[in-house]
Structures are given as structure tokens and as C-alpha cells.
Design a protein around this motif. Structure first.
Motif, PDB file in Angstrom:
ATOM      1  N   ALA A 151      43.527  39.303  55.084  1.00  0.00           N
ATOM      2  CA  ALA A 151      43.184  38.032  54.459  1.00  0.00           C
ATOM      3  C   ALA A 151      41.807  38.077  53.804  1.00  0.00           C
ATOM      4  O   ALA A 151      41.569  37.404  52.787  1.00  0.00           O
ATOM      5  N   SER A 152      40.908  38.871  54.380  1.00  0.00           N
ATOM      6  CA  SER A 152      39.534  38.915  53.863  1.00  0.00           C
ATOM      7  C   SER A 152      39.437  39.603  52.502  1.00  0.00           C
ATOM      8  O   SER A 152      38.501  39.344  51.741  1.00  0.00           O
ATOM      9  N   VAL A 153      40.381  40.496  52.199  1.00  0.00           N
ATOM     10  CA  VAL A 153      40.308  41.219  50.923  1.00  0.00           C
ATOM     11  C   VAL A 153      41.230  40.617  49.862  1.00  0.00           C
ATOM     12  O   VAL A 153      41.219  41.079  48.717  1.00  0.00           O
ATOM     13  N   LEU A 154      42.008  39.632  50.220  1.00  0.00           N
ATOM     14  CA  LEU A 154      42.876  38.988  49.241  1.00  0.00           C
ATOM     15  C   LEU A 154      42.044  38.101  48.323  1.00  0.00           C
ATOM     16  O   LEU A 154      41.160  37.366  48.780  1.00  0.00           O
ATOM     17  N   PRO A 155      42.330  38.114  47.026  1.00  0.00           N
ATOM     18  CA  PRO A 155      41.549  37.302  46.081  1.00  0.00           C
ATOM     19  C   PRO A 155      41.604  35.804  46.387  1.00  0.00           C
ATOM     20  O   PRO A 155      40.629  35.087  46.189  1.00  0.00           O
ATOM     21  N   GLY A 156      42.720  35.332  46.891  1.00  0.00           N
ATOM     22  CA  GLY A 156      42.866  33.903  47.163  1.00  0.00           C
ATOM     23  C   GLY A 156      41.928  33.384  48.236  1.00  0.00           C
ATOM     24  O   GLY A 156      41.648  32.191  48.306  1.00  0.00           O
ATOM     25  N   PHE A 157      41.459  34.285  49.117  1.00  0.00           N
ATOM     26  CA  PHE A 157      40.560  33.870  50.194  1.00  0.00           C
ATOM     27  C   PHE A 157      39.102  34.214  49.891  1.00  0.00           C
ATOM     28  O   PHE A 157      38.238  34.002  50.730  1.00  0.00           O
TER      29      PHE A 157
END
Length: 396
Positions: free
Chosen positions: A33-39
Motif C-alpha cells: 500500500a505504501s508504494v501504490l500511487p493512490g496512497f
């Protein structure tokens, strides 16, 4: 049904995994989740430090925050230390990743699973937060008021508090189960002790009385043989009863074997009263036995308690009124079993082992446990009387 079985298999496999492996899965979820652009713009931000792109140091910070969660239950203090260090890098360098949320998870886990030095850990964490807040306020752009740092600290303290509440709840439940287990073991030991007391006292008393009488029968060989046969039969019965009770302490030699060999049940049936009375008569005690009514179909523990009442009373008659007439009356109804035993006081005290009233006290407890009434005491004209009213259908 076919789709349910794989699901249950997956759940079973998950629970068989090591606790660290299961917690690592949570850490990997935070890492992804930390590397996803949305987050990217939804991470934890405190101190108003300018945000900068993720670089090598940022990857280290994210890895510390996320992967350390694998230790949250096995080593909660170490997990909290690593996550806190990663969080400090995250905020001081301005990465502000979603991985910062792992700090709340680490605090909750430490509060819930840390067993030693809990207060020390909480104090050290609070003290460490102060220089972090000071550093963030100095390198930040000045948009974060002091109240913001205080509010964030209170949120972290709340996460610790939830974990502490879970810890206290589990500890209370474990203590409750321990007390229940201790009480159950104590009750079982007491029950077995009462059974052994009833068996040993009755049979040994009868054997002592019979052996004492045999001294005076040397001139009458037929009567002497009968007395010796009675002693032998009483001893065998005592051994059988003791084996049945000791099987309770060693289940591997108990019910299964008894069932296969067709042995008698452990619990004496109310029908065994006639055998009990006959054994007492053979020990030299005149007994008048009367039984009225029909035993209930499902008496619960009432028949065993009634048997023990009669057994203890006849044992005391052999001890303290040997040779005196003893009357035994048992009446059955659908609601209760009534037992009345009395001696006339004309006998003598037999040379038998002395008791300390433990048998009568145990009977009082048993009868009370079934909601009945028990009374024992001296009669006005001499002798001793025991009376019991035992409701049927209960479990002792």
C-alpha cells in the motif's frame, strides 16, 4: 459444499502457520500500500515537513515500518522500537508514506502482547516522542502548532490503551479459566476422597469386627469358618471397590476395560443396599431393613448418595453400637429418596478404627448439593439416628 471445503482448508493452513509468518503478511500488505500511487498523498504527516520523493533512505524507512510488524506478537518491544525508528525517518525526511500507519499497529500490539516492562516501555516511548516533536517543529515550515503534536501523541496513547485493555481482558479470562480448572480439580479430589473414605471405612470396619469375633469361635469350627469366609468376602469386595475408584485416577485402566470385561458399574445402584445390609449382618450387626416404593427411572446421583448414607450409618453402627439392633428404612417416590437409619443403643463399642466425623460431614455436603436435607444425632432413648431426604434427578 465443494467450494466451502477449499475455503476451510485455506483457513486451517493459515492457522497452522507460525505467528511471525502471519504477522509478516500484514506487514507486506502495508508495504504494498505504501508504494501504490493512490496512497502517496494519504500517508501520516506531522510537523509540516516538506514532502519529498521516495529514495533509498525512504525505502529503508518503509521497510522498517512495515516488515517489523512480523515481530508484533513474538517480540512486541523490538517491533515497536524498529517501527518507531522507521517512522522517525519517514517524518524527518518528509516521505510521509502510508507505512507510518504501522506505528499505531505496533503500539496496539505492544499494549496487548508485551508481558514485561510494560510501564517502562510506555515511558521510554513517551520520552522519545519529545525530541522527535521538537526536531519536526524546527525543520518544518512552521505550520504545525503545538496542539497538533499533543493531539497526535494522544492518538498514539489511545492505540496503546486499546492494546492494554485487550491484554487485561485476556489476562482476566485466563485467570478465570485457571480458577475454574483449580476448582474442578479440587472438587474431583474431594469427591474421590469421599468415595475412598466410604469404601475403606466400611469394609475395614467390618473386617476388624469379624476378625475380633473370630477369637471367640475357636470352639465352634463351623461358625469360625463362616466368619473367616465373611472376612475374605469383605476383603475381596473392598479390593474390587478400590480398583473401581482408582480407575478414576488412571482412565487408561478404567471404563474401557471394565466395559469389555463386563465389570460392575462404578456407581453402586440403590439395589445394592440389600447386599450392603447382608454384609453388615455377617459382621455381627443385627439389621432390620425395609424398602418401600419403586426407585425412579432416572434418579441422577440420588441413588449413589442414598447408598453412601446407608453405608456410612451402618459403618458407624458397627463401630459405636456393635450388636445393637439397627433399623434401616428406605422409601422411594418419583420426587425423592428418604433414608432413616437408627440404632437402639444396646450394643457395645467395637475395637475398630476411629473416625473424625469426616464421613457424616461429607454426606451432609453431598445431600445439600442435591437440594436435600440431612440430619444426624443421638436419640432420646439412646442410640443414634441418621435421616436424609434426597431429591432425585440431580447431579452431585
Amino acid at each position: 459444499m465443494g467450494a466451502v471445503r477449499p475455503w476451510h482448508g485455506a483457513v486451517s493452513l493459515w492457522h497452522r502457520l507460525d505467528v511471525a509468518a502471519r504477522d509478516l503478511a500484514l506487514g507486506l500488505l502495508f508495504l504494498v500500500a505504501s508504494v501504490l500511487p493512490g496512497f502517496r498523498d494519504n500517508g501520516t504527516t506531522i510537523g509540516d515537513v516538506a514532502t519529498r520523493p521516495l529514495d533509498t533512505l525512504g525505502v529503508v524507512a518503509v521497510a522498517l515500518e512495515c516488515l517489523s510488524l512480523a515481530l508484533r506478537r513474538r517480540s512486541p518491544a523490538l517491533c515497536l522500537a524498529l517501527v518507531s525508528f522507521g517512522f522517525s525517518l519517514d517524518q524527518l525526511c518528509g516521505y510521509h508514506t502510508f507505512a507510518g500507519t504501522a506505528l499505531a499497529i505496533a503500539l496496539l500490539s505492544a499494549g496487548a502482547h508485551l508481558r514485561r516492562n510494560r510501564h517502562t516501555t510506555a515511558v521510554l516511548f513517551s520520552v522519545a516522542y519529545v525530541p522527535l516533536a521538537v526536531a519536526l517543529s524546527r525543520i518544518g515550515r512552521g505550520g504545525e502548532p503545538t496542539s497538533g503534536f499533543v493531539t497526535f501523541y494522544l492518538m498514539l496513547a489511545f492505540a496503546w490503551g486499546i492494546g492494554a485493555w485487550l491484554h487485561a481482558t485476556r489476562a482476566a479470562e485466563a485467570e478465570r479459566r485457571r480458577r475454574v480448572a483449580d476448582d474442578t480439580r479440587a472438587a474431583e479430589r474431594t469427591r474421590i476422597a469421599r468415595e475412598l473414605h466410604d469404601i475403606v471405612t466400611h469394609h475395614v470396619t467390618a473386617m476388624v469386627v469379624q476378625a475380633e469375633a473370630a477369637r471367640y469361635l475357636t470352639a465352634a469350627p463351623e461358625r469360625l469358618d463362616d466368619t473367616l469366609d465373611a472376612i475374605t468376602d469383605t476383603g475381596r469386595q473392598a479390593i474390587t471397590d478400590l480398583r473401581q475408584r482408582l480407575d478414576l485416577l488412571e482412565p487408561s485402566h478404567g471404563p474401557g476395560r471394565a466395559t469389555v470385561q463386563g465389570a460392575e458399574p462404578r456407581t453402586p445402584a440403590i439395589g445394592g443396599l440389600r447386599t450392603l445390609v447382608e454384609q453388615t449382618r455377617r459382621a455381627g450387626q443385627p439389621v432390620e431393613f425395609t424398602e418401600e416404593g419403586t426407585p425412579a427411572v432416572s434418579p441422577g446421583s440420588a441413588d449413589l448418595v442414598a447408598y453412601r448414607v446407608v453405608q456410612e450409618a451402618l459403618t458407624n453402627a458397627l463401630k459405636y453400637d456393635h450388636g445393637g439392633l439397627t433399623t434401616v428404612r428406605v422409601r422411594h417416590t418419583d420426587e425423592e429418596i428418604t433414608v432413616d437409619i437408627a440404632t437402639d443403643g444396646t450394643g457395645s463399642r467395637a475395637p475398630s478404627p476411629c473416625g473424625g466425623g469426616r464421613g457424616l460431614a461429607g454426606l451432609h455436603t453431598r445431600v445439600d448439593g442435591l437440594g436435600g436435607d440431612f440430619d444426624a444425632g443421638a436419640c432420646t432413648g439412646g442410640g443414634y439416628a441418621v435421616r436424609a431426604r434426597i431429591p432425585v434427578g440431580g447431579a452431585a
